[in-house]
Design a protein around this motif. Structure first.
Motif, mmCIF file in Angstrom:
data_model
loop_
_atom_site.group_PDB
_atom_site.id
_atom_site.type_symbol
_atom_site.label_atom_id
_atom_site.label_comp_id
_atom_site.label_asym_id
_atom_site.label_seq_id
_atom_site.Cartn_x
_atom_site.Cartn_y
_atom_site.Cartn_z
ATOM 1 N N GLU A 12 0.915 -1.375 0.083
ATOM 2 C CA GLU A 12 -0.078 0.111 0.054
ATOM 3 C C GLU A 12 1.049 1.249 -0.102
ATOM 4 N N ASP A 95 -7.055 2.381 4.499
ATOM 5 C CA ASP A 95 -8.180 2.679 3.729
ATOM 6 C C ASP A 95 -9.391 3.558 4.728
ATOM 7 N N SER A 233 -7.673 -0.644 -8.572
ATOM 8 C CA SER A 233 -7.115 -0.854 -7.196
ATOM 9 C C SER A 233 -7.686 -2.122 -6.758
ATOM 10 N N TYR A 234 -9.073 -2.316 -6.867
ATOM 11 C CA TYR A 234 -9.904 -3.472 -6.024
ATOM 12 C C TYR A 234 -9.225 -4.787 -6.566
ATOM 13 N N LYS A 237 -6.463 -5.394 -4.422
ATOM 14 C CA LYS A 237 -6.785 -5.565 -2.961
ATOM 15 C C LYS A 237 -7.312 -7.147 -2.878
ATOM 16 N N ARG A 240 -3.970 -8.997 -2.985
ATOM 17 C CA ARG A 240 -3.296 -9.027 -1.733
ATOM 18 C C ARG A 240 -3.964 -10.014 -0.695
ATOM 19 N N ARG A 242 -6.921 -10.747 2.448
ATOM 20 C CA ARG A 242 -7.343 -10.127 3.603
ATOM 21 C C ARG A 242 -6.455 -10.441 4.919
ATOM 22 N N ARG A 298 1.836 -0.754 -9.006
ATOM 23 C CA ARG A 298 0.411 -0.984 -9.003
ATOM 24 C C ARG A 298 0.150 -1.193 -10.197
#
Length: 344
Positions: A12, A95, A233-234, A237, A240, A242, A298
């Motif tokens: 991030e 976030d 970006s999602y 995520k 990556r 949780r 990214r």
């Protein structure tokens, strides 16, 4: 007073400098940041920030407790002197941005209104995707202003909170949403308040994770939550993963959070304090270069993910999914009756 923010991070780095500058402006005096298995240089950025005196960085690359990466980090934090020595604690995520509406928008101003508080629930206000497809290197707080209604009736996850709490011994351990390990001999004297300044009942002292929905929870303070970002970006995520769950993210997570029915720019009033700090960080030659490398990473990672069918399929579904609509009160009551009936 020492206000300590505790944060866990992976990949991030592109958002880190804005988040730190904002929360230093809000009044956090100390930051404890855990990184794990970063590929975008977030960990190197944190090393540089530690050199500059901005934070304490701990690598949390495993092995992990069975409860997951974030709980492993918090258990480590519980043993650290900087946690023991803090006056106030808040564990939250990259976030999430604290948005204080009272006084000059800082933590001392909030406590001036609630001087006897043991804990204050910072209820989420969900900020949606705002129809942003491609990721851009722009401040989150300027880019995403579409959000859920101030009064939302469903889903209950929209009113979850993180807890700012006094480190006076009432609670012995950090938690993801609320402090843990209460000292039962001190609970009677504990005073919990919500973001409206209302006194909360005893359920909040030991177990509640979300505020009452169907009412306003943000008059004094809210936690701006940007769980989606751009569609691009999602995907990162999802890639990556949780930090405190094993299940994968998908369209269901997106739909329950993609609210843009209202507009809220109130957090921007702290810009006169945060903008100079953000500029200071970006102007550091090492941090500035690392930030640009994180941005490039990214974009490159997104291009790689789009060659993989599950991510490509998810991206196309996001493009076809409209913003979420708010459920009205009567429909929400019907849903709650079904939930309660099933529970019984």
């Amino acid at each position: 007073m020492k206000f300590l923010a505790v944060l866990t991070l992976r990949n991030e780095g592109a958002f880190l400098l804005e988040w730190l500058a904002h929360h230093r402006a809000v009044g956090f005096t100390d930051f404890l940041v855990f990184s794990n298995n970063c590929q975008d240089g977030t960990d190197t950025m944190l090393d540089r920030l530690a050199e500059l005196g901005w934070l304490t960085h701990v690598r949390n690359d495993g092995p992990y407790d069975k409860a997951g990466i974030q709980f492993t980090a918090l258990k480590h934090a519980d043993r650290m002197d900087m946690v023991h020595n803090a006056d106030w604690l808040l564990s939250f995520d990259i976030d999430e941005f604290v948005n204080i509406h009272t006084g000059n928008g800082t933590l001392p101003a909030l406590l001036a209104v609630l001087p006897d508080a043991t804990a204050i629930t910072l209820t989420w206000r969900l900020f949606g995707n705002d129809n942003m497809v491609r990721y851009e290197d722009r401040p989150v707080l300027e880019t995403f202003t579409g959000c859920a209604p101030a009064v939302i009736h469903w889903p209950w996850r929209a009113t979850m909170f993180k807890t700012l709490y006094r480190n006076d011994g009432t609670y012995g351990k950090l938690g993801v949403h609320r402090p843990r390990s209460p000292d039962k001999t001190r609970l009677d004297g504990a005073r919990w308040y919500d973001g409206e300044g209302r006194a909360l009942d005893d359920r909040f002292k030991t177990r509640r994770l979300f505020s009452d929905y169907g009412c306003s929870n943000h008059a004094l303070v809210q936690l701006n939550h940007y769980p989606l970002g751009a569609m691009e970006s999602y995907l990162l995520k999802v890639d990556r993963g949780r930090v405190n769950r094993t299940e994968a993210l998908g369209v269901d997570y997106w739909v329950e959070r993609n609210f843009s029915t209202d507009r809220d720019t109130s957090i921007q009033r702290i810009d006169p304090l945060s903008a100079p700090l953000r500029a200071e960080l970006h102007n550091d030659p090492i941090l500035g270069d690392l930030h640009h490398k994180a941005v490039s990473w990214r974009k490159q990672r997104f291009a790689t993910l789009m060659t993989q069918e599950p991510f490509y399929d998810l991206f196309t579904r996001l493009l076809m999914t409209p913003p979420s609509r708010a459920i009205d009160q009567s429909t929400a009551r019907m849903l709650i009756r079904f939930v309660l009936s099933d529970a019984g």
